[in-house]
Design a protein around this motif. Structure first.
Motif, PDB file in Angstrom:
ATOM      1  N   GLY A  36      -2.825   4.471  -6.008  1.00  0.00           N
ATOM      2  CA  GLY A  36      -2.571   3.190  -6.686  1.00  0.00           C
ATOM      3  C   GLY A  36      -1.831   2.226  -5.772  1.00  0.00           C
ATOM      4  N   ASN A  56      -4.037  10.481  -1.512  1.00  0.00           N
ATOM      5  CA  ASN A  56      -2.971  11.362  -2.002  1.00  0.00           C
ATOM      6  C   ASN A  56      -2.200  10.713  -3.152  1.00  0.00           C
ATOM      7  OD1 ASN A  56       0.345  11.411  -1.236  1.00  0.00           O
ATOM      8  ND2 ASN A  56      -0.568  13.306  -1.915  1.00  0.00           N
ATOM      9  N   ARG A  58      -0.032  12.197  -7.152  1.00  0.00           N
ATOM     10  CA  ARG A  58       0.233  13.384  -7.984  1.00  0.00           C
ATOM     11  C   ARG A  58      -0.693  13.479  -9.182  1.00  0.00           C
ATOM     12  NH1 ARG A  58       6.237  11.887  -8.978  1.00  0.00           N
ATOM     13  NH2 ARG A  58       5.056   9.951  -9.204  1.00  0.00           N
ATOM     14  N   ASN A  59      -1.440  12.394  -9.451  1.00  0.00           N
ATOM     15  CA  ASN A  59      -2.320  12.380 -10.618  1.00  0.00           C
ATOM     16  C   ASN A  59      -3.784  12.512 -10.177  1.00  0.00           C
ATOM     17  OD1 ASN A  59      -4.020  11.588 -12.668  1.00  0.00           O
ATOM     18  ND2 ASN A  59      -2.724   9.888 -13.357  1.00  0.00           N
ATOM     19  N   THR A  88       7.618  15.047  -1.956  1.00  0.00           N
ATOM     20  CA  THR A  88       9.001  15.532  -1.889  1.00  0.00           C
ATOM     21  C   THR A  88       9.049  17.055  -1.738  1.00  0.00           C
ATOM     22  OG1 THR A  88       9.217  15.751  -4.294  1.00  0.00           O
ATOM     23  CG2 THR A  88       9.851  13.629  -3.331  1.00  0.00           C
ATOM     24  N   ASN A 113       3.418   5.852   2.838  1.00  0.00           N
ATOM     25  CA  ASN A 113       3.540   4.774   1.859  1.00  0.00           C
ATOM     26  C   ASN A 113       4.176   5.214   0.542  1.00  0.00           C
ATOM     27  OD1 ASN A 113       2.525   2.226   0.324  1.00  0.00           O
ATOM     28  ND2 ASN A 113       1.498   3.936  -0.725  1.00  0.00           N
ATOM     29  N   ILE A 163       6.051   2.483   5.236  1.00  0.00           N
ATOM     30  CA  ILE A 163       6.226   1.331   4.352  1.00  0.00           C
ATOM     31  C   ILE A 163       7.682   1.267   3.902  1.00  0.00           C
ATOM     32  CG2 ILE A 163       5.412   0.079   2.325  1.00  0.00           C
ATOM     33  CD1 ILE A 163       3.302   0.562   4.644  1.00  0.00           C
ATOM     34  N   SER A 164       8.360   0.238   4.363  1.00  0.00           N
ATOM     35  CA  SER A 164       9.762   0.019   4.024  1.00  0.00           C
ATOM     36  C   SER A 164       9.830  -1.121   3.008  1.00  0.00           C
ATOM     37  CB  SER A 164      10.538  -0.284   5.301  1.00  0.00           C
ATOM     38  OG  SER A 164      11.894  -0.448   5.026  1.00  0.00           O
ATOM     39  N   TYR A 178      18.060   2.362  -3.495  1.00  0.00           N
ATOM     40  CA  TYR A 178      16.761   2.074  -2.863  1.00  0.00           C
ATOM     41  C   TYR A 178      16.976   1.348  -1.538  1.00  0.00           C
ATOM     42  CZ  TYR A 178      11.978   0.085  -2.519  1.00  0.00           C
ATOM     43  OH  TYR A 178      10.715  -0.298  -2.112  1.00  0.00           O
ATOM     44  N   LYS A 182      15.649   2.699   2.057  1.00  0.00           N
ATOM     45  CA  LYS A 182      14.700   1.952   2.897  1.00  0.00           C
ATOM     46  C   LYS A 182      15.335   1.566   4.240  1.00  0.00           C
ATOM     47  CE  LYS A 182      10.888   1.816   0.401  1.00  0.00           C
ATOM     48  NZ  LYS A 182       9.692   2.595   0.797  1.00  0.00           N
ATOM     49  N   VAL A 211       5.803  -7.257  -4.521  1.00  0.00           N
ATOM     50  CA  VAL A 211       4.402  -7.545  -4.857  1.00  0.00           C
ATOM     51  C   VAL A 211       4.099  -6.810  -6.160  1.00  0.00           C
ATOM     52  CG1 VAL A 211       3.622  -7.915  -2.480  1.00  0.00           C
ATOM     53  CG2 VAL A 211       3.491  -5.631  -3.443  1.00  0.00           C
ATOM     54  N   THR A 213       2.633  -4.401  -8.485  1.00  0.00           N
ATOM     55  CA  THR A 213       1.924  -3.110  -8.529  1.00  0.00           C
ATOM     56  C   THR A 213       2.528  -2.335  -9.695  1.00  0.00           C
ATOM     57  OG1 THR A 213       3.537  -1.961  -7.148  1.00  0.00           O
ATOM     58  CG2 THR A 213       1.706  -3.026  -5.989  1.00  0.00           C
ATOM     59  N   ASN A 214       2.284  -1.026  -9.712  1.00  0.00           N
ATOM     60  CA  ASN A 214       2.920  -0.187 -10.718  1.00  0.00           C
ATOM     61  C   ASN A 214       4.399   0.073 -10.377  1.00  0.00           C
ATOM     62  OD1 ASN A 214       2.532   1.271 -13.167  1.00  0.00           O
ATOM     63  ND2 ASN A 214       2.821   3.148 -11.983  1.00  0.00           N
ATOM     64  N   GLN A 216       6.955  -1.815 -10.286  1.00  0.00           N
ATOM     65  CA  GLN A 216       7.922  -2.411 -11.187  1.00  0.00           C
ATOM     66  C   GLN A 216       8.179  -1.506 -12.391  1.00  0.00           C
ATOM     67  OE1 GLN A 216       5.509  -4.218  -9.641  1.00  0.00           O
ATOM     68  NE2 GLN A 216       6.823  -5.487  -8.362  1.00  0.00           N
TER      69      GLN A 216
END
Ligand code: NDP
Length: 276
Positions: A36, A56, A58-59, A88, A113, A163-164, A178, A182, A211, A213-214, A216
């Motif tokens: 996603g 890749n 988890r779903n 993880t 990412n 991806i930072s 967070y 980062k 940006v 995406t999910n 948030q």
């Protein structure tokens, strides 16, 4: 003002054109968290440009859907490799690299990412717990996967992009754990760039601002981040919100031969918002 609205529409139309398609024919690209958001957009970019991609997350349902989208747009209709793995977990990370090599025989590009945000304040009794979760997901996972990938990247003059975020260098009162994580991603990247350069491996970060995406809702910060997005749209010099394509174009550059003299760099993709 008129000036701002015309700037904005130009930017929007440029953005709609999609980035240029660089040549990634037969490159093997592993993108963590590619079921996603930014990761999926990245996987589609490489698939469109001829690469063999590893999806890749988890779903498994989301992974399968992403893989199908990649195959549809692949010029040679390459099947994407689907790997359900939690970044993880050490065993999952081992499987991620092993399955990639078993299937494709090599690894050219690694995009670290997968990640998520979290609230945290110095007054929060659960701060240490949150910090640990943020470090495990956003930093330790990258170190683990990179360590496993390096022997393979040495053979291909491989390239890594982590991806930072702009929050790695811009303190934020809501997202301290967070920001800390980062920030560590940036320094990890710069340190290993020193070591991996002589081995022919480049490593850089892309640091996007917010940006849509999910991310948030995954962070449980929908309202605050919605406010941030609106604020950014009104105040940054380019007067629009960044998109996943903007981020992907930066990743594409950093993994192409056009950036062959760039390593240990953090490429900020934020419409100039860091200056306002
Ligand atoms: P999304 O939540 O939309 O996507 C995250 C992806 O990572 C999903 O595919 C998710 O799938 C996967 N993922 C999450 N946790 C794990 C895990 N433990 N193991 C494997 N996969 C995992 O977020 P974005 O696309 O927005 O975020 C991507 C990266 O960009 C992150 O590192 C984020 O910190 C960074 N970023 C995002 C910004 C934004 O505003 N969106 C701004 C700046 C940086 P699943 O949950 O099914 O596992």
């Amino acid at each position: 003002s008129t000036n701002h609205s015309s700037l904005s529409s130009t930017q929007v139309s440029i953005n709609k054109m999609y980035g240029r398609c660089r040549d990634f024919s037969d490159k093997v690209v592993l993108i963590t968290g590619s079921s996603g958001g930014i990761g999926l957009e990245t996987a589609k970019y490489y698939a469109r440009c001829g690469a063999k991609v590893v999806i890749n997350g988890r779903n498994p349902v989301a992974i399968a859907k992403a893989a199908e989208e990649c195959q549809c747009i692949s010029p040679k209709k390459y099947r994407a490799l689907q790997i359900k793995a939690d970044v993880t977990k050490e065993d999952d990370c081992k499987r991620l690299i092993e399955n990639t090599i078993d299937r494709f025989g090599k690894l050219d590009i690694l995009i670290n990412n997968a990640g998520a945000g979290a609230f945290g304040s110095i007054y929060d009794p659960k701060l240490l717990e949150t910090l640990e979760r943020m470090i495990n997901l956003n930093v330790k996972s990258i170190a683990m996967i990179t360590q496993l990938a390096v022997p393979h990247l040495e053979k291909t003059n491989g390239i890594i992009v982590n991806i930072s975020s702009t929050l790695s260098f811009k303190p934020n009162v809501h997202f301290m754990p967070y920001c800390v994580a980062k920030s560590a991603v940036d320094m990890f990247t710069k340190c290993i760039a020193l070591e991996l350069g002589p081995k022919g491996i480049r490593v850089n970060t892309v640091n996007p601002t917010a940006v849509r995406t999910n991310f948030q809702s995954a962070t449980g910060a929908g309202e605050i981040l919605d406010g941030v997005l609106k604020h950014l749209e009104q105040t940054n010099p380019l007067r629009r919100i960044g998109t996943t394509e903007d981020v992907v174009n930066a990743i594409g550059y950093l993994t192409s031969s056009e950036s062959s003299f760039v390593t240990g760099h953090s490429l900020v993709v934020d419409g100039g918002s860091v200056y306002v």
